[in-house]
Design a protein around this motif. Structure first.
Motif, mmCIF file in Angstrom:
data_model
loop_
_atom_site.group_PDB
_atom_site.id
_atom_site.type_symbol
_atom_site.label_atom_id
_atom_site.label_comp_id
_atom_site.label_asym_id
_atom_site.label_seq_id
_atom_site.Cartn_x
_atom_site.Cartn_y
_atom_site.Cartn_z
ATOM 1 N N LEU A 234 0.801 -1.226 0.000
ATOM 2 C CA LEU A 234 0.000 0.000 0.000
ATOM 3 C C LEU A 234 0.833 1.275 0.000
ATOM 4 C CD1 LEU A 234 -2.827 -1.166 2.444
ATOM 5 C CD2 LEU A 234 -2.719 -1.362 -0.050
ATOM 6 N N ARG B 122 -2.200 0.511 -4.907
ATOM 7 C CA ARG B 122 -3.400 0.908 -4.150
ATOM 8 C C ARG B 122 -4.627 0.939 -5.050
ATOM 9 N NH1 ARG B 122 0.011 4.678 -1.438
ATOM 10 N NH2 ARG B 122 -0.692 6.456 -2.667
ATOM 11 N N GLU C 297 -7.642 -1.545 -4.260
ATOM 12 C CA GLU C 297 -8.918 -0.934 -3.859
ATOM 13 C C GLU C 297 -10.046 -1.442 -4.759
ATOM 14 O OE1 GLU C 297 -8.850 2.774 -1.973
ATOM 15 O OE2 GLU C 297 -10.568 1.658 -1.206
ATOM 16 N N GLY D 39 -1.236 5.788 1.892
ATOM 17 C CA GLY D 39 -1.000 4.372 2.178
ATOM 18 C C GLY D 39 -1.545 3.997 3.548
ATOM 19 N N MET E 65 -5.354 3.968 3.537
ATOM 20 C CA MET E 65 -5.918 2.785 2.883
ATOM 21 C C MET E 65 -5.733 1.544 3.748
ATOM 22 S SD MET E 65 -5.776 1.373 -0.916
ATOM 23 C CE MET E 65 -6.146 -0.346 -1.243
#
Ligand code: ADP
Length: 310
Positions: free
Chosen positions: A137, A143, A147, A176, A179
């Motif tokens: 991440l 990402r 996601e 990062g 997330m």
């Protein structure tokens, strides 16, 4: 049958030959070894007999072949892995010091791994479990891919599991970290290590950090305690496993082998206690071989170690 999916960086790793070897003494390195947290974990899950699939990007080079050959030999479906002519395969150099610390040189910028952000991934049929490593991440492209796949998996009624793997150098940017917390809040299984808890909840005790993590709503939390073993928390139940006495040669990949084993066992219908016992043994075996996934194991060698102990 549940398919375990992992998404993220695939790379080759060169490991310093002897402890204390300076990074510039390249002659002392051995490799290339297949590596990358998502790869190590999925390789181990496949060796445990789980149905597995990985999504990532590799150069159309021999380093890329190191990964696909190895993963295919273990039984991982690599059909979604991109092979790009104009990009390289990620490379890491790792050097261990006598006090147990590691230094890394990563060559991960602008590698084939980044291309998965623009490439759709077609979910396999049937039940799904997506495993996410926090190490992925720190990269904006990964990402985007993770996601998108995570929301498709959840929409299909699948599950997510998350190993925070929250190393400072990989988690410098706020996006990062944000997330990572989002992933943890959507996870059914959480696999923090003691150092993840210290990094994510500075100044909190282990119990406070566990409470905080449990508030995200996962069904099972597995705390990885390195040579001290592991703690599995499932609802009101707690199962503690002491570390197996083994000779540590290379600690890289122990956490990923732990996760791969645990997830394979859980998706095959075993209890959290049994999955924890096997994962704790797989983590111990992982550190006994040089190379990030060279210490991955099957149930037979895990059962041998468990027998030795009892
Ligand atoms: P991570 O690699 O994510 O930091 P750990 O180092 O805690 O995770 O390792 C994962 C698991 O592997 C541990 O919970 C333990 O079960 C096992 N393990 C790791 N290192 C050792 C060791 N030196 N001796 C015995 N078991 C180990």
């Amino acid at each position: 049958d549940t398919t375990i999916i992992s998404v993220g960086e695939l790379l080759v790793e060169f490991v310093s030959h002897r402890k204390g070897c300076a990074l510039r003494e390249l002659a002392e390195f051995t490799g290339p070894y297949a590596s990358g947290a998502p790869a190590i974990c999925i390789d181990q899950a496949a060796r445990m007999g789980a149905r597995t699939k990985i999504f990532g990007g590799l150069g159309a080079d021999n380093f890329g072949n190191v990964l696909t050959d190895r993963l295919q030999a273990s039984g991982v479906d690599t059909s979604a892995v991109l092979r790009l002519e104009d990009k390289t395969t990620g490379v890491a150099f790792v050097s261990y010091f006598d006090d147990g610390t590691r230094t890394f040189i990563f060559h991960l910028n602008d590698t084939a791994a980044d291309a998965i952000a623009e490439t759709p991934f077609v979910l396999p049929e049937g039940a799904l479990l997506l495993h996410v490593s926090g190490a992925s991440l720190g990269n904006a492209n990964l990402r985007v891919a993770i996601e998108s796949i995570a929301s498709q998996v959840l929409a299909r009624g699948g599950k997510i599991s998350c190993d925070p793997n929250a190393r400072a150098e990989l988690m410098r940017d706020q996006a990062g970290r944000d997330m990572l917390f989002r992933m943890m809040e959507h996870s059914s299984y959480l696999f923090p290590s003691t150092s993840d808890l210290e990094f994510l909840f500075p100044g909190k005790s282990e119990e406070q950090s566990i409470d905080q993590m449990r508030s995200y709503g996962a069904d099972i939390l597995a705390l990885k305690r390195g040579s001290q073993g592991a703690l599995i928390i499932s609802g009101e139940d707690r199962f503690e496993f002491c570390g197996h006495k083994v000779q540590e040669v290379d600690p890289t990949g122990a956490g990923d082998a732990f996760c791969g084993t645990f997830l394979a066992m859980i998706t095959q219908g075993h209890s959290p206690e049994s999955a924890g016992r096997y994962a704790n043994a797989a983590g111990a075996l992982a550190v006994t071989r040089r190379g990030p996934m060279e210490g991955n194991s099957d149930s037979e060698s895990i059962e041998q170690l468990l027998k030795l102990k009892s």
